[in-house]
Every structure is written in structure tokens, then in C-alpha cells.
Design an enzyme around this catalytic site. Sequence first.
Site, PDB file in Angstrom:
ATOM      1  N   SER A 138       0.597  -0.709   0.275  1.00 41.14           N
ATOM      2  CA  SER A 138       0.224  -0.407  -0.096  1.00 41.14           C
ATOM      3  C   SER A 138       0.898   1.266   0.017  1.00 41.14           C
ATOM      4  O   SER A 138       2.283   1.357   0.265  1.00 41.14           O
ATOM      5  CB  SER A 138      -0.930  -0.107   0.764  1.00 41.14           C
ATOM      6  OG  SER A 138      -1.837   1.373   1.570  1.00 41.14           O
ATOM      7  N   TYR A 151      -2.241  -1.772  11.110  1.00 39.19           N
ATOM      8  CA  TYR A 151      -1.814  -1.740   9.564  1.00 39.19           C
ATOM      9  C   TYR A 151      -1.461  -0.858   8.493  1.00 39.19           C
ATOM     10  O   TYR A 151       0.294  -1.587   7.422  1.00 39.19           O
ATOM     11  CB  TYR A 151      -3.304  -0.786   8.487  1.00 39.19           C
ATOM     12  CG  TYR A 151      -3.526  -1.573   7.626  1.00 39.19           C
ATOM     13  CD1 TYR A 151      -3.602  -2.572   6.912  1.00 39.19           C
ATOM     14  CD2 TYR A 151      -3.356  -0.123   6.339  1.00 39.19           C
ATOM     15  CE1 TYR A 151      -3.499  -2.862   5.370  1.00 39.19           C
ATOM     16  CE2 TYR A 151      -3.571  -0.051   5.533  1.00 39.19           C
ATOM     17  CZ  TYR A 151      -3.294  -1.390   4.595  1.00 39.19           C
ATOM     18  OH  TYR A 151      -3.796  -1.492   3.818  1.00 39.19           O
TER      19      TYR A 151
HETATM   20  N1  LIG Z   1      -8.890  -0.937  -1.065  1.00 36.06           N
HETATM   21  C1  LIG Z   1      -7.999   0.081  -0.494  1.00 36.06           C
HETATM   22  O1  LIG Z   1      -8.040   0.747  -0.456  1.00 36.06           O
HETATM   23  C2  LIG Z   1      -6.876  -0.286  -0.710  1.00 36.06           C
HETATM   24  C3  LIG Z   1      -5.307   0.177  -0.260  1.00 36.06           C
HETATM   25  C4  LIG Z   1      -4.143   0.320  -0.126  1.00 36.06           C
HETATM   26  C5  LIG Z   1      -3.833  -1.498  -0.403  1.00 36.06           C
HETATM   27  N2  LIG Z   1      -4.913  -2.503  -0.668  1.00 36.06           N
HETATM   28  C6  LIG Z   1      -4.437  -4.168  -0.249  1.00 36.06           C
HETATM   29  O2  LIG Z   1      -5.159  -4.137  -1.065  1.00 36.06           O
HETATM   30  C7  LIG Z   1      -5.709  -5.684  -1.171  1.00 36.06           C
HETATM   31  C8  LIG Z   1      -7.100  -5.869  -1.417  1.00 36.06           C
HETATM   32  O3  LIG Z   1      -8.296  -5.523  -0.561  1.00 36.06           O
HETATM   33  P1  LIG Z   1      -9.160  -5.090  -0.869  1.00 36.06           P
HETATM   34  O4  LIG Z   1      -8.617  -3.355  -1.568  1.00 36.06           O
HETATM   35  O5  LIG Z   1      -9.501  -5.938  -2.410  1.00 36.06           O
HETATM   36  O6  LIG Z   1      -9.990  -4.852  -0.099  1.00 36.06           O
HETATM   37  P2  LIG Z   1     -11.259  -5.851   0.327  1.00 36.06           P
HETATM   38  O7  LIG Z   1     -12.438  -6.055  -1.256  1.00 36.06           O
HETATM   39  O8  LIG Z   1     -11.830  -6.344   1.342  1.00 36.06           O
HETATM   40  O9  LIG Z   1     -10.754  -7.794  -0.041  1.00 36.06           O
HETATM   41  C9  LIG Z   1      -9.834  -8.336   0.927  1.00 36.06           C
HETATM   42  C10 LIG Z   1      -9.744  -9.816   0.214  1.00 36.06           C
HETATM   43  O10 LIG Z   1      -9.022 -10.154   1.272  1.00 36.06           O
HETATM   44  C11 LIG Z   1      -9.734 -11.665   1.864  1.00 36.06           C
HETATM   45  N3  LIG Z   1      -9.548 -11.918   3.318  1.00 36.06           N
HETATM   46  C12 LIG Z   1      -9.623 -11.240   3.863  1.00 36.06           C
HETATM   47  N4  LIG Z   1      -9.593 -12.235   4.843  1.00 36.06           N
HETATM   48  C13 LIG Z   1      -8.976 -13.420   5.214  1.00 36.06           C
HETATM   49  C14 LIG Z   1      -8.634 -14.530   5.905  1.00 36.06           C
HETATM   50  N5  LIG Z   1      -8.452 -14.527   7.073  1.00 36.06           N
HETATM   51  N6  LIG Z   1      -7.854 -15.591   4.477  1.00 36.06           N
HETATM   52  C15 LIG Z   1      -8.371 -15.376   3.012  1.00 36.06           C
HETATM   53  N7  LIG Z   1      -8.325 -14.578   2.607  1.00 36.06           N
HETATM   54  C16 LIG Z   1      -9.489 -13.017   3.349  1.00 36.06           C
HETATM   55  C17 LIG Z   1     -11.306 -11.654   1.570  1.00 36.06           C
HETATM   56  O11 LIG Z   1     -11.953 -12.403   1.128  1.00 36.06           O
HETATM   57  P3  LIG Z   1     -12.852 -12.841   2.511  1.00 36.06           P
HETATM   58  O12 LIG Z   1     -13.559 -12.375   3.063  1.00 36.06           O
HETATM   59  O13 LIG Z   1     -14.248 -14.116   1.387  1.00 36.06           O
HETATM   60  O14 LIG Z   1     -11.553 -13.823   3.037  1.00 36.06           O
HETATM   61  C18 LIG Z   1     -11.133 -10.549   0.505  1.00 36.06           C
HETATM   62  O15 LIG Z   1     -10.740 -10.863  -1.349  1.00 36.06           O
HETATM   63  C19 LIG Z   1      -5.155  -5.923   0.806  1.00 36.06           C
HETATM   64  O16 LIG Z   1      -3.974  -6.321   0.957  1.00 36.06           O
HETATM   65  C20 LIG Z   1      -5.238  -4.566   1.242  1.00 36.06           C
HETATM   66  O17 LIG Z   1      -5.152  -3.871   2.606  1.00 36.06           O
HETATM   67  C21 LIG Z   1      -6.202  -1.798  -0.115  1.00 36.06           C
END
Ligand SMILES: NC(=O)c1ccc[n+]([C@@H]2O[C@H](COP(=O)([O-])OP(=O)(O)OC[C@H]3O[C@@H](n4cnc5c(N)ncnc54)[C@H](OP(=O)(O)O)[C@@H]3O)[C@@H](O)[C@H]2O)c1
Length: 260
Positions: A138, A151
Site C-alpha cells: 500500500s 496496518y
Molecule cells: N482498498 C484500498 O484502499 C487499499 C489500499 C491499499 C492497499 N490495499 C490492499 O489491497 C489488498 C486487497 O484489498 P481490497 O481493497 O480488495 O479489500 P477487500 O475488498 O476487503 O478484499 C479483501 C480480500 O481479502 C480476503 N480475506 C480477508 N481475510 C481473509 C482470510 N482470513 N483468509 C483469506 N482471505 C481473506 C477477502 O475474502 P474473504 O472475506 O472472502 O476471506 C477478500 O477477498 C489488501 O492487502 C489491502 O491491504 C487496499
Amino acid sequence: MEFALITGASRGIGTELAREMAAVGVPSILVARAEEELKRLSDEIESDFGLKCKWLSCDLTLDEERRNLFRFCEEHALDVAYLINNAGFGTYGEFVDIPVSRNLSLIELNISALTHLCYLFLPSMLAKGKGRIMNVASVAAFMPGPNAAVYFASKAYVLNFSEALHQELKGKGITVTTLCPGPTESEFMKVSGMENSSMVHGKKLDDARKVAKKGVSAMRKGQRVYIYGIINKILAYSAKWTPRSIGLSITAMLQKPVKK
Ligand SMILES: NC(=O)c1ccc[n+]([C@@H]2O[C@H](COP(=O)([O-])OP(=O)(O)OC[C@H]3O[C@@H](n4cnc5c(N)ncnc54)[C@H](OP(=O)(O)O)[C@@H]3O)[C@@H](O)[C@H]2O)c1
């Protein structure tokens, strides 16, 4: 046939990464806890791209489920040519006010699972002299983050670990790309309780599909770090050159909850 193993594929950036890999002809092993969503995505990719994906419901915070995922790939003789560690979540608020179990679970997913999967899948990549890894960090990786301390620190680990691994693997045919998105449209803010942070409240967030497209392209080129978007690039580079005390005050201000 080569596969991309994608964690956190049930929604958000992970789902878009799977669609993007399919668009370049690579089927995925889709991993997350939500079985129905994984199955639906697998069906969608089959009908849109004619590629047969595999999927496995796993709670990646659990050591045994990570080993089980590795066994699943071995038993089905799946060639994991791309490993994409994308699953992750955040926590928001003052450190003492957040139940420690939630932060320990965050560390288990954002740090331990990502590290463990690199360890499990690297030997076969080394044996083939070929492989691409993407670890999703991130823009938060570049600075300490008051009000999301654990985080931000977890993403600093992802960035530092991945860059070091990329360097260790030089000349061995394997690259490690760290993808650094900024605030992006997904369930992330809701799950992490960050919707009320000044950094994102009322702001237009980046499009997950565009983030995934750029990320996949950087990974396929073997780029070490890819920061999505010009504002995030400026934020990341200015964090490097700004004195820590000033950077901390700025991040604290950006991370403050909006007044209701
Ligand atoms: N969105 C942002 O603003 C942002 C910014 C910077 C970085 N990121 C990073 O991008 C990545 C993806 O985030 P996103 O934005 O797509 O968030 P999201 O929509 O909340 O998706 C998170 C994913 O992680 C999975 N997950 C959560 N807990 C889990 C567990 N215990 N075991 C296996 N899978 C798990 C969830 O699936 P289930 O709940 O079905 O398990 C979901 O598929 C993350 O690493 C986040 O830190 C996001």
C-alpha cells in the site's frame, strides 16, 4: 498449464487481478474464505475467457489452512507460475482501543500468510528457474500511520520483505513485485472501519480494475515496486524526504476521523 494463485480473490482488487490474469490467458487458483464468491468468479472467467480456474476456501490466518492450500496445489499438479499475495485488511482507531485479537489476526494475514506462501511456493519456482510473485502492500508502506498503526506497519513489512526477496532472487528467473495502491474502491474501508478517516471520507477512490491492470503489467515485466497513481507516487516519495516528525504529524492529520 501455468496458474496464478491469487489470495483475497473473492472481491475487490483480488477479483480484478483474477480477471486481469484471465485477460492475458492465465487461469487462477482463487483463494479466500467466501466459497460462493470464488465459485461465481470461477464460472464467470470460464464463460468470458474459456479458462478453467480452481478455487479453494481458506482462512489464511491459520497455518494449517495455508499448508492445506499448498497440498491442494501439489495434489492437483498445479503449476503455480504466478503467486499473488493480495488478501489483507486494516484496523482503524487508537491502538489501545482496538481489540488486540483483531490486530494479531491482521498481522497473521498481512504478514505471516504472505511470508508463508512465498516460502511454500518458491522452491518449485526455483527448480524451474521461472516465476513471478506479486505482494500487495500500500502507499501506507512508506510512512508510519497514527490511527492505523498496525496496518501501516504491516505494509512496511510487505514492502521491505518483498524488495529484499526480489534482490535475493536476482539472476534466478524469479521477480517479486510490490504493488502499492492508494485508497481504492472496494470493501476494504468498510471491513477496516476506515470509512470515517479524513483520508478517504467523501473522496473519490481509485478504481480497483485499473489498479489491478497496472499491477499485473508491472508484475509481468518483473518490476520491483509499482505505486499506483501520481498522487500516491508523490506521497510515497515525499515521505522518504520529509523529516519523520513532520511526516508523522501530516499522516496523523490525514488519518483523523472526520467530525460528525
Ligand atoms: N482498498 C484500498 O484502499 C487499499 C489500499 C491499499 C492497499 N490495499 C490492499 O489491497 C489488498 C486487497 O484489498 P481490497 O481493497 O480488495 O479489500 P477487500 O475488498 O476487503 O478484499 C479483501 C480480500 O481479502 C480476503 N480475506 C480477508 N481475510 C481473509 C482470510 N482470513 N483468509 C483469506 N482471505 C481473506 C477477502 O475474502 P474473504 O472475506 O472472502 O476471506 C477478500 O477477498 C489488501 O492487502 C489491502 O491491504 C487496499
